[in-house]
Write a protein that holds these residues in place. Sequence first.
Motif, PDB file in Angstrom:
ATOM      1  N   LEU A 107       0.757  -0.947  -0.208  1.00  0.00           N
ATOM      2  CA  LEU A 107       0.219  -0.389  -0.167  1.00  0.00           C
ATOM      3  C   LEU A 107       1.007   1.070   0.240  1.00  0.00           C
ATOM      4  CD1 LEU A 107      -2.837  -1.210   2.460  1.00  0.00           C
ATOM      5  CD2 LEU A 107      -3.350  -0.323   0.214  1.00  0.00           C
ATOM      6  N   LEU A 108       2.227   1.678   0.787  1.00  0.00           N
ATOM      7  CA  LEU A 108       2.578   2.072   0.911  1.00  0.00           C
ATOM      8  C   LEU A 108       3.253   2.482  -0.148  1.00  0.00           C
ATOM      9  CD1 LEU A 108       3.691   4.869   2.802  1.00  0.00           C
ATOM     10  CD2 LEU A 108       5.829   3.359   3.162  1.00  0.00           C
ATOM     11  N   ASP A 109       3.844   1.512  -0.784  1.00  0.00           N
ATOM     12  CA  ASP A 109       4.725   2.122  -2.464  1.00  0.00           C
ATOM     13  C   ASP A 109       4.255   2.078  -3.344  1.00  0.00           C
ATOM     14  OD1 ASP A 109       7.132   1.406  -4.247  1.00  0.00           O
ATOM     15  OD2 ASP A 109       5.832  -0.578  -4.962  1.00  0.00           O
ATOM     16  N   GLY A 110       2.284   1.256  -3.387  1.00  0.00           N
ATOM     17  CA  GLY A 110       1.340   2.221  -4.254  1.00  0.00           C
ATOM     18  C   GLY A 110       1.117   3.299  -4.791  1.00  0.00           C
ATOM     19  N   HIS A 111       0.839   4.068  -2.988  1.00  0.00           N
ATOM     20  CA  HIS A 111       0.439   5.359  -2.777  1.00  0.00           C
ATOM     21  C   HIS A 111       2.192   6.339  -2.570  1.00  0.00           C
ATOM     22  CE1 HIS A 111      -3.493   4.676  -1.885  1.00  0.00           C
ATOM     23  NE2 HIS A 111      -3.136   3.462  -1.228  1.00  0.00           N
ATOM     24  N   THR A 112       2.684   5.671  -2.682  1.00  0.00           N
ATOM     25  CA  THR A 112       4.061   6.772  -2.661  1.00  0.00           C
ATOM     26  C   THR A 112       4.662   6.525  -4.919  1.00  0.00           C
ATOM     27  OG1 THR A 112       5.984   5.606  -1.704  1.00  0.00           O
ATOM     28  CG2 THR A 112       4.771   7.159  -0.435  1.00  0.00           C
ATOM     29  N   ALA A 113       4.495   5.377  -5.187  1.00  0.00           N
ATOM     30  CA  ALA A 113       5.822   4.898  -5.934  1.00  0.00           C
ATOM     31  C   ALA A 113       4.643   7.003  -7.440  1.00  0.00           C
ATOM     32  CB  ALA A 113       5.147   3.903  -6.939  1.00  0.00           C
ATOM     33  N   VAL A 114       6.414   6.460  -8.214  1.00  0.00           N
ATOM     34  CA  VAL A 114       5.841   8.119  -8.892  1.00  0.00           C
ATOM     35  C   VAL A 114       6.961   7.194 -10.598  1.00  0.00           C
ATOM     36  CG1 VAL A 114       7.594   9.874  -9.512  1.00  0.00           C
ATOM     37  CG2 VAL A 114       7.619   9.296  -7.702  1.00  0.00           C
ATOM     38  N   HIS A 115       7.494   6.537 -10.160  1.00  0.00           N
ATOM     39  CA  HIS A 115       7.910   5.550 -11.532  1.00  0.00           C
ATOM     40  C   HIS A 115       7.311   4.115 -11.762  1.00  0.00           C
ATOM     41  CE1 HIS A 115       9.742   8.747 -12.857  1.00  0.00           C
ATOM     42  NE2 HIS A 115      10.829   9.185 -11.506  1.00  0.00           N
ATOM     43  N   GLY A 116       6.137   3.673 -11.018  1.00  0.00           N
ATOM     44  CA  GLY A 116       5.928   2.279 -11.593  1.00  0.00           C
ATOM     45  C   GLY A 116       6.038   2.093 -10.272  1.00  0.00           C
ATOM     46  N   PRO A 117       5.090   0.564 -10.013  1.00  0.00           N
ATOM     47  CA  PRO A 117       5.378  -0.489  -8.831  1.00  0.00           C
ATOM     48  C   PRO A 117       6.839  -0.583  -8.439  1.00  0.00           C
ATOM     49  CG  PRO A 117       3.983  -1.328 -10.059  1.00  0.00           C
ATOM     50  CD  PRO A 117       4.733   0.007 -11.030  1.00  0.00           C
ATOM     51  N   GLY A 118       7.251  -0.636  -7.188  1.00  0.00           N
ATOM     52  CA  GLY A 118       8.257  -0.821  -6.262  1.00  0.00           C
ATOM     53  C   GLY A 118       9.150   0.388  -6.102  1.00  0.00           C
ATOM     54  N   THR A 119       9.016   1.658  -7.244  1.00  0.00           N
ATOM     55  CA  THR A 119      10.013   2.461  -6.458  1.00  0.00           C
ATOM     56  C   THR A 119       8.850   3.673  -5.882  1.00  0.00           C
ATOM     57  OG1 THR A 119       8.305   4.072  -8.398  1.00  0.00           O
ATOM     58  CG2 THR A 119       9.981   3.135  -9.203  1.00  0.00           C
ATOM     59  N   GLY A 120       8.196   3.452  -5.280  1.00  0.00           N
ATOM     60  CA  GLY A 120       7.803   4.012  -3.777  1.00  0.00           C
ATOM     61  C   GLY A 120       8.734   3.875  -2.583  1.00  0.00           C
ATOM     62  N   TRP A 121       8.138   4.212  -1.522  1.00  0.00           N
ATOM     63  CA  TRP A 121       8.736   4.440  -0.450  1.00  0.00           C
ATOM     64  C   TRP A 121       8.430   2.800   0.490  1.00  0.00           C
ATOM     65  CZ3 TRP A 121      11.502   8.273   3.297  1.00  0.00           C
ATOM     66  CH2 TRP A 121      10.895   9.623   2.773  1.00  0.00           C
ATOM     67  N   ASP A 122       9.519   2.985   1.339  1.00  0.00           N
ATOM     68  CA  ASP A 122       9.145   1.639   1.571  1.00  0.00           C
ATOM     69  C   ASP A 122       9.618   1.620   3.004  1.00  0.00           C
ATOM     70  OD1 ASP A 122      11.661   0.740   3.270  1.00  0.00           O
ATOM     71  OD2 ASP A 122      12.345   0.192   1.507  1.00  0.00           O
ATOM     72  N   LEU A 123       8.803   0.837   4.008  1.00  0.00           N
ATOM     73  CA  LEU A 123       8.162   1.395   6.217  1.00  0.00           C
ATOM     74  C   LEU A 123       9.426   1.503   6.548  1.00  0.00           C
ATOM     75  CD1 LEU A 123       5.248  -1.580   5.654  1.00  0.00           C
ATOM     76  CD2 LEU A 123       5.201   0.510   5.630  1.00  0.00           C
TER      77      LEU A 123
END
Length: 169
Positions: A95-111
Amino acid sequence: MNIEELDLAGRRAPVKAKGAAARRRGGRVREDFVLETVYWDAGTARLLPRLLKGRTRGPVFVTHRKPGPGKVVSPRDVCPDTGFARLSYGQARALLDGHTAVHGPGTGWDLHEYRHSSLTHLGEAGASLLMLMAKSRHKKPENVRRYFKPSPEAIAGVTSLLAPGNSRR
């Protein structure tokens, strides 16, 4: 964490200490562990009622649906009011990755990054190393230091303290 454990007025809750897993001793599982207190600020206190949606018991963080028919879930991990399951670490990470990703899945924040970015913000605000250790529950200063990464602006601000005519010198 369960809703019943939240001290909403005091803005705190007891949690298991880092690394607190049930240990085996003599073939028996030992369930004793250290409880530590986490605190939250006014912003979180304002958002908690929206998260809880009127629920007064059960898990704080739940999924948006009930467990499937083939899924075995402990009664402790199901909200007694809604039937929704406790949110797992993997689900929270997605969920956190999905809501913070800029360039697709796996590019967002991790916990883990999210947790430690707060140490950087607190350090830039002037919190001492001891306070950072207490907040993050680290036992060794070197473990906290590696997460404190001051921004270029913070370094420029510290450098300006040496400027001629600085009244703070």
